[in-house]
Structures are given as C-alpha cells and as structure tokens.
Design a protein around this motif. Structure first.
Motif, short mmCIF file in Angstrom:
data_model
loop_
_atom_site.label_atom_id
_atom_site.label_comp_id
_atom_site.label_asym_id
_atom_site.label_seq_id
_atom_site.Cartn_x
_atom_site.Cartn_y
_atom_site.Cartn_z
N ALA A 109 -11.73 2.94 5.02
CA ALA A 109 -10.80 2.73 6.13
C ALA A 109 -11.38 3.14 7.48
N ALA A 138 -9.34 3.94 0.93
CA ALA A 138 -9.34 5.11 1.80
C ALA A 138 -10.75 5.41 2.29
N GLU A 169 -7.77 9.71 14.21
CA GLU A 169 -7.76 8.27 13.99
C GLU A 169 -6.32 7.73 13.92
N GLN A 218 0.84 -1.21 0.00
CA GLN A 218 0.00 0.00 0.00
C GLN A 218 0.87 1.25 0.00
N GLN A 247 -1.47 4.52 8.83
CA GLN A 247 -1.00 5.12 7.58
C GLN A 247 -2.14 5.26 6.59
N GLN A 248 -3.01 4.26 6.59
CA GLN A 248 -4.15 4.29 5.67
C GLN A 248 -5.09 5.44 6.01
N ALA A 249 -5.29 5.64 7.30
CA ALA A 249 -6.18 6.73 7.72
C ALA A 249 -5.63 8.08 7.25
N ARG A 298 1.33 4.57 -2.69
CA ARG A 298 1.15 5.97 -2.34
C ARG A 298 2.08 6.89 -3.11
N ARG A 305 -3.96 8.63 4.59
CA ARG A 305 -4.08 8.79 3.16
C ARG A 305 -5.34 9.53 2.76
N LYS A 306 -6.40 9.32 3.57
CA LYS A 306 -7.66 10.00 3.28
C LYS A 306 -7.49 11.52 3.22
N LYS A 339 -3.00 0.59 9.40
CA LYS A 339 -4.26 1.29 9.43
C LYS A 339 -4.08 2.77 9.72
#
Ligand SMILES: [Ca+2]
Ligand SMILES: [Ca+2]
Lengths: 153, 440, 440
Positions: free
Chosen positions: B435, B432, C374, B418, C418-420, B422, C422-423, C416
């Motif tokens: 998430a 996203a 988050e 992932q 890092q994913q948060a 990016r 990205r939003k 998670k």
C-alpha cells in the motif's frame, strides 16, 4: 401549440379587439410588407431581427429567403399560412405577450420541413425510406440534423 | 456527368436484381445498392484512434487460426484484466474490437475457443437470419431456439457471412427490421417495465428508434440462459448497471467462479446500448446510426455510410452537422471525456486488485465461505461495475457522467469489501505491504 | 404600445442622472436604468429548487443577529458535515446560499462570527470598491491591502451595500469591469501558467469572458495569505482540484487542524468558476451571465435580468434560447445530473466518516504522528476533494463528469487511507464493527 390552444378562446371572445389591433399594426407597423418576398418585410418587426441577422450569414442566404422556408408552396396555401401567421404575429406583437424566446410552432415546423424537401427532393430521395415523406413515423426529420441552415437561433 | 446525375436522381434505385427474403449474399444486394455495398465492404479497414478503432497486427497464420491480421490484445496492454478475469476464457485472449467484416472469423478463431463456446455466439457474429429460417422451417423463434442449442462448430456450418443486408433490411422495402429474437424479447421486457405491454418492435418502433435498435441486437450485455443456452438480454428490471446486476442476483446467475477469490462473478460485455441510453445523446434522440453511419453524399444523392466505424475517423459527417465546432475541437472534447474515464478505470482496477489480494490473503489465513461472504459479494459487484465500463467500447463517451458514476461506485465496493475483511482480524494483509507504494 | 416600442428603440437609455465613479448607491444608478435596478432588487426573493435556490426560514431576531429570515441549515440537513468540519467555524453554522441582497448581512451575522472573522470577508460580501478607493487614496491595490488587514467590525463600517452596480460596471460606459484585486492577481497567475504573460484583465478580456469574470471575482475557492490576510486565489498551477491542492501543498497551507483526527485540512469554498471551467458550457463559450442573467425582452430591446438566481427558476430564458426542448425536459436533464452527483457525494461522505473513525481509533490505540502520516495525508486530500463538490453550488451541473470524477478520486483516497492504517495492525478498527450494516 400555444397558438392553437389560444385560438379557441381568443378567436371567439377577442376577435374584435384583435382584429382592430391587427389592422392598426398592419398599417402603422407596415405589416403589409409582410405579403412580399423581401426578407426585410419580416424585420419590420424588430423581433425577427436575430433571425434576419444570422440568416445573412447562413449557408442559405444566397439561395433562400424567409418565405422560401416558412411558407408552403402553392398560392392559396401560401397566403393562408401568411394570413394565419400574420394574424398571430400581429396579435402577440401588439399585446406584447408572445413567448420569449420565440420557438417555431409544430405546424410551421412541418411547413419548413416540406420546404427543405421541395428544394432538395432529388438528393434526399434515397434516404426518405419506403413510406416516403408520407408517414411521419417513417420520415427522416431534416431539422434533427440541419436546424442551423437557415439561421442560428 | 450532369446527365448521369439527373438520371440517378430520377431513379435512385436501379433494381437490377430481384431481392427476396432468401437472398443472403450481400454482393447480390450490392447490385441494387452499389454505394451502400461499397462502403459496407470497407469495414475491413483498420485504423486506430486514441481509444478506439483498431490496429492491424500481422500474425503468422496457423492451421487452427488462419487469420493473418488481428487487432491488438487488451490483455497485453493491461495485465490486470487477466487477474480480473482469472479462471474465465476472457483471460486467455481478448482483443480490441474491429470492423464488422471480421466478426465471423474473430469469434471462430479467438483464443477463447480453447474452452468450448456455444453456437449461440453466432447470433451476433454472423448473418444468422437465414439459419434461423431454415432451422425453424420458416419460424424464426423456433429456429433461434435450435440454433442456440448447437455447439459452435455445428452452428458455424449454417452461416456464411458476417452481419449482412438481410439482417437489417426488409428486401422489398429496404425498411429497417429487427431479425434477432433476443432483442425482440429483451426490448419487450424493457418496455413492459416502462408500462408498455406487448411491445412488438417491428410494428411499434419509429424509424429513428430503429436506427439504434438494429445495433442493439448485438451491442448489448447478454447471457446464455439455462442449458438451452438461450441468448438473453437481462433487461426486465431496466438497463442501468444496478438494474442488470439486480436481475442476475435474482435469477442467481454467475458466469464463473473467480479463480483467485472464489467469488461468483459476472462478465459484462459491450453494453453500448445500455450506456448510450443513460446519456444526453439518447435523450436528445440521437441514434447510433447518426454517428456511426452518417449520411454521405455520393453523386447526386445522400446515402448512409455503411462503413460502420469510430466517428473519430469521420468527425466532419458524424458530428459537425449538429455541432458547428472545428474538427480538432470536437476531437478534443471526446478526448477530455475519454481521458477522464480512462483514468478512473485505472484507479478502479487498482482498487479491485487490492481487494482480490486481500481476499486471497484472507482465504489462505483460513477464513471460510461464510466469513468471506460479504467481501465476496462486494467483489462480484465491483468487478461487474468496472467491466461494465471497461467492456463498453466508447471509453465513456456514450454517457460520460454515468460512466464515472459507475466507476466511483465500484471503487466504493472495493473499499467496503476490504473493510469487511478487516473485521476478520489479522492474516488479511494482502496489500498492506504494498500500500505504501501506491501512487495517489 | 407600438408607439412606445418605437420610441424605446430609438433611445434605450434615458440619462436622468449623472453617474460618477463615486456613485455607490444602486438606487441612483437605478434612475438611469430602472429595469436593471428593479430586477436587481428582486434578489431578495427566496424560492427553493430541488438542490438550489433557498428556503426562507423565519427566525426571531436577537440583538446579536437581527435577521428575521435565514436560509436552511446545511448542518441540520446533513450532520456528517459537522464531522467533516470538526474544529472549524463552518461546523457552527453553514447555510444554503441565497440572493445577493443578503450577502452583507449573512456574512455579518453568521454563527461563524463566534470565532473572529477577518475584514477580508467583505471583499466578496459587499460593495467594497469605494472602500478600496478611499482607504488607498485612489489606489485600489493599496486600499485592498489595508482593507484585508482590518478586523471584520472595522471593515464593516466602511461598506454599506451588497455588491452593487459600481462593482461590475464602469459608470460612464456601463461596460463591465473588474474591481477586485484578488481576481486581477488570480487570473494573471492563471494566464501566466497558460503561457500568456502580464495579463491585464480589464484591458485584455473579451466581452464574453467578462460576462463570467465579473462573477469569478467572488464565486471561487480562496484563502487568506499570511498575516496580512491578503485574499488570494490559488491558481498559479491551474484551477483543477488537483492543481489547487498541489498549490496548497507547496505553500504548506492548512485552514485548520481537524479536531477528531489531527489532520491538516482545507476548506473548499464555492469553486463555481473552477468547476464551470472544466465543463462543456465553458468550452462552448457559455458564460455565467448567459444562464444566471439571461436576456429578457423589455419592450423593444433586451436587458440582462439582474435578478441573479437559479436558472431552474427561469428555464425558458436561461436555457431555451440554446436548447429547443420543453421546460420539463430541461429540468429533468438537470435533475438527472444533480441526482447522480448527490448520490456520489453521499457515498463519498460515508467513506470519509469511515476514514475519520479509523483514524480516531488508531490514535486512541496509541499510534503516533509519524505512523499516521500517510493516512492523515489521505484524509486531507479526500476531504478537500469532497468539499470541492459539496461547496460548489450547482450540484455538479457546471461540469457533470468532472464532479463525478472528483468524488470517485475522493472515495479512493478514503480507501487508501484506511488501507494505510491497516498496516499498523490491531486497534485500528474504528468502523469494522459497523461495516456490516453499511448499505451497498
Ligand atoms: Ca475498436
Ligand atoms: Ca442557493
């Protein structure tokens, strides 16, 4: 194993001392009772106490004594084993340098395996495999699964 | 009764019939060894354990698939598996494994046959020994090569029984023997790596090793090599998951191209032997047969329980000789291990779904093969690792910490995949949006 | 020799001096129990094992820190720890733990004292029993409360020895006893959750339990509650990592604010008892003392080895009573487990560094508290989980699969988090630039 390695060095150089101390042990520590079938003979040495205590609670308590499992059948073999073991027992005990915890030696392990088979030959006949009990690589080890039958450790 | 016992004891094997290397029918062997045969036949039983055994689900037989009972579907239990296997036959039909009695029918009638399957399947799904012999005119290896090359339907005609006595035993001595060329070659490669050259398993293995090796002829990860579809065990670098992956990377193998991401992916299959090898039981010399075929007293003697099954259905014989704990406690220990594995597997599958979604999004945003390469490689890695535990059938019990380690690595591969995406900038927002709802 | 043995067997304890509840000096106890005292004093030895023990590093004593020998620095071995603990005293000085003989000096002179530390430290770093008694005028609980509230320097004046005989033993009967109020309260809360109300440890624990509980007075995760700095074990929801975190979340506790991300983070400290609780040894009733203070034959009877240390320095007594394998094999088993844990810890720390970098980048891109919430929460979670294994001192041995599970969860929290981020869109590319170089 250790006993065997020691044997080379010790038997030559220290035989005199060892025999002396052993003789002392034999008489004073009532080592002679070792020659009987009575399990209490073994616990003349407090070191055997643990095994004795848990043997009392074991599945074999009513059917097998120490010597049933720890000496081979046949009068000569039996007393030769006893003599050998008795020698090392006294030797180590008197010098106080035996391994702790005590572990069964390879030779005595084989003696014990044979003892299992002596009593249980019938029931294990089917699982002995084609080489029977002769070829070690083809033999089932009873102790692999039943280490605890005589006593916990 | 006592009289009978004594007689039995004197002569435990009534050699009623003469067995030869051509006696394939287990019923005939059963005349000499009725106890083993009786228990062997009980592998038709279907009983569920928490994570193993199997459930007997009735179905209406059809002409194409005459089975009236099947095991539960894994795909229905967890639809994420369909996504993981998208584009491969396993996404059509994958079920819980059940007893040996079903192996021939399950391979023949699985929904995966919608895509042509090779005859090589039957190396592990039938009593193939006689087929090798006849195809190779006595030469097993030659027979094996011919057998592999056959289409499924052709090979199917050459076999009659699920794994049978002759596949594991020498008919004269009843000694265990290895009959599968793929294992003979695989274990030779593995031993060579460990510094033992020219390993000949039937000559050099100890009896205790054979009690696992006979199972490792089938309960292992495999692939079909080249056009000859030679059944091959990828062990020349070792049997740990990273060693097997390194093997596949080196030979440039993929099972298929993932339908959603385009990654070159692999399917791991039942690596029981490989995972067990990393565990404390293997290290302690405890063999497959010790737990899955424990001794059982029948009449005056002990025999191996040929009702091969989950030890959780036989805890008292399978575990208690070595572990003097109550049955409930032993079951609880297994469950603790399996629950942990299962939770991590869940977590890892979620992570994989996220990576797949991100890759899809990146593709639709127009990123090309070159840009996606790093992420696609992480997809290949992650998926193989997850499947290595998912497809292994003990739910982690055979090597608890190793199973958890593999899943942890897999989660990290998803993360890194992932992360690699990016770098490509916007447009790669597959998950996203969702998430925020993911539970911790 | 035999004569002596017989005599010993008759009268194992020569009561040379009378011991009372005010006899604090272990040397006096040692007159009655010379073997225990001799081995107790050997905790000054410093020997390194692969992952444990400790190394004796010479240093030049200063007025502020008169120690001439210290243990190796963890911060130097792994600078990522400084980032993990950024803004907290642990980032100044954290070392490998060493023998009990050093506990008083190490707490007094650690570089962490650059920031004022409370007297409450000394609950676990000294023989505090007499201090409780005198401060509380006989009432241990009252004394404990007063002791906690003192500044370090004040409390330090009230204690003289590292943990001593009186802290673990009743002077009359030599029976084990619990002297630490924090444990009395902690174990009561834990037992209450398990359905046992009003648990009184000194009355209700079995002897075998006490052989672990005496250690669990100190080898546990803790915090100082409120302004009174009451030493508290966060066990009312259980001792698993998620249960302890849930406790801290509920009471709204944080140890500090992370200097690089602003997250409200926690420091886990030596949760040996908690991790051991999740392992197979605890389940099998194997106590801390069984491995860390094994019986040792001295003449006719067995005494507990009071040289508390790594069992890897004493394998034959610590392990071989139960496991009949050669010493080298046992060491290899431990190492296999520890290597796996160590590799995962590495992986998890890398993941955490990535998350921290991303959070920093998001902050500098101008994202506010609300938007980062988050991800910040995932930072808190991930860091606590990693530290739970990192700060635990067995490198996973006390519960191998559980340690791996915790690290796997931690890696997923980083993912998670890092994913948060990205939003939030562009600007959050902390590690993106370096990701390509990250090894798989
Ligand atoms: Ca199954
Ligand atoms: Ca240490």
């Amino acid at each position: 194993m250790k006993a065997q390695t020691w044997a080379g060095i010790a038997v030559g150089a220290m035989m005199g001392v060892a025999l002396g101390t052993s003789a002392y042990t034999f008489l004073y520590a009532r080592g002679y009772s070792y020659l009987t079938e009575d399990p209490r003979a073994c616990i003349n040495c407090h070191i055997m106490r643990e095994q004795y205590d848990s043997w009392l609670h074991s599945s074999h308590h009513a059917v097998a004594t120490c010597n049933d499992c720890h000496t081979p059948s046949g009068w000569v073999a039996k007393y030769w084993t006893k003599a050998q073991n008795g020698f090392w027992h006294s030797y180590y005990f008197t010098l106080g340098t035996y391994p702790d915890p005590i572990r069964i030696t390879e030779r005595n392990r084989r003696v014990t395996e044979a003892a299992c088979r002596k009593c249980h030959a019938d029931i294990v006949h089917g699982i002995e495999g084609p080489g029977g009990a002769a070829d070690p690589a083809q033999r089932a080890s009873c102790l692999h699964c039943h280490r605890d039958v005589g006593h916990l450790h | 009764n006592i009289l009978e016992r004594k007689r039995e004891a004197q002569n435990p094997f009534f050699r009623v019939v003469e067995l030869t290397d051509d006696t394939t029918d287990p019923a005939i062997w059963g005349k000499n060894f009725p106890q083993q045969y009786d228990s062997y036949r009980r592998t038709v039983d279907q009983v569920r354990t928490r994570y193993g055994g199997s459930e007997a689900l009735p179905r209406t037989p059809t002409a194409a698939d005459p089975r009236s009972v099947v095991a539960q579907s894994k795909l229905e239990e967890d639809p994420r598996l369909k996504t993981m296997w998208a584009g491969f036959a396993f996404s059509l039909d994958t079920r819980e494994d059940r007893g040996h009695a079903y192996m021939l029918d399950d391979a023949t009638f699985t929904g995966r046959q919608a895509r042509p399957q090779p005859g090589a399947c039957l190396n592990c799904h039938s009593s193939a020994y006689a087929a090798y012999k006849s195809l190779g005119e006595g030469d097993i290896m030659k027979g094996f090569e011919k057998f592999n090359a056959l289409p499924f339907a052709e090979a199917r005609k050459l076999v009659e029984h699920p794994v049978a006595c002759i596949d594991c035993h020498d008919p004269q001595t009843m000694q265990l023997r290895i009959t599968r060329p793929a294992f003979i070659e695989g274990i030779r490669a593995l031993k060579a790596r460990e510094g033992i050259p020219d390993y000949d398993v039937n000559r050099m293995a100890t009896r205790q090793e054979m009690r696992s090796f006979v199972c490792a002829q089938c309960h292992v990860e495999y692939y079909f090599k080249g056009d000859a579809k030679r059944l091959t065990f990828p062990w020349s670098k070792g049997v740990k998951v990273e060693e097997i992956l390194a093997y596949y990377d080196e030979v440039g193998f993929k099972d298929w191209t993932h339908a959603e991401t385009g990654a070159s992916v692999l399917k791991a299959q039942h690596p029981e032997f490989e995972l067990w090898s990393q565990g404390i039981h293997a290290r302690s010399g405890v063999a497959c047969a010790d737990c899955h075929m424990p001794y059982q007293r029948v009449g005056a003697f002990k025999v191996s329980d040929h009702h091969v099954r989950s030890p959780m259905l036989n805890v008292h014989r399978a575990c208690q000789t070595c572990h003097p704990w109550p049955e409930e406690e032993l079951k609880a220990r297994v469950q603790t291990i399996q629950d942990r594995t299962h939770q991590l597997r869940d977590r890892a599958l979620d992570a994989l779904m996220d990576l797949i979604a991100d890759l899809k999004a990146a593709r639709s945003a127009g990123h090309g093969e070159e840009q996606l390469r790093e992420a696609l490689d992480y997809h290949r890695k992650a998926q193989f690792y997850i499947d290595f535990v998912e497809a292994e059938n003990s739910s982690g019990f055979h090597a608890p910490q190793e199973a958890a380690r593999i899943l942890a690595d897999a989660i990290d591969f998803c993360r890194k995949g992932q992360q690699a995406l990016r770098k490509l900038g916007s447009g790669t927002t597959g998950v996203a949006a969702t998430a925020a709802t993911a539970a911790p």
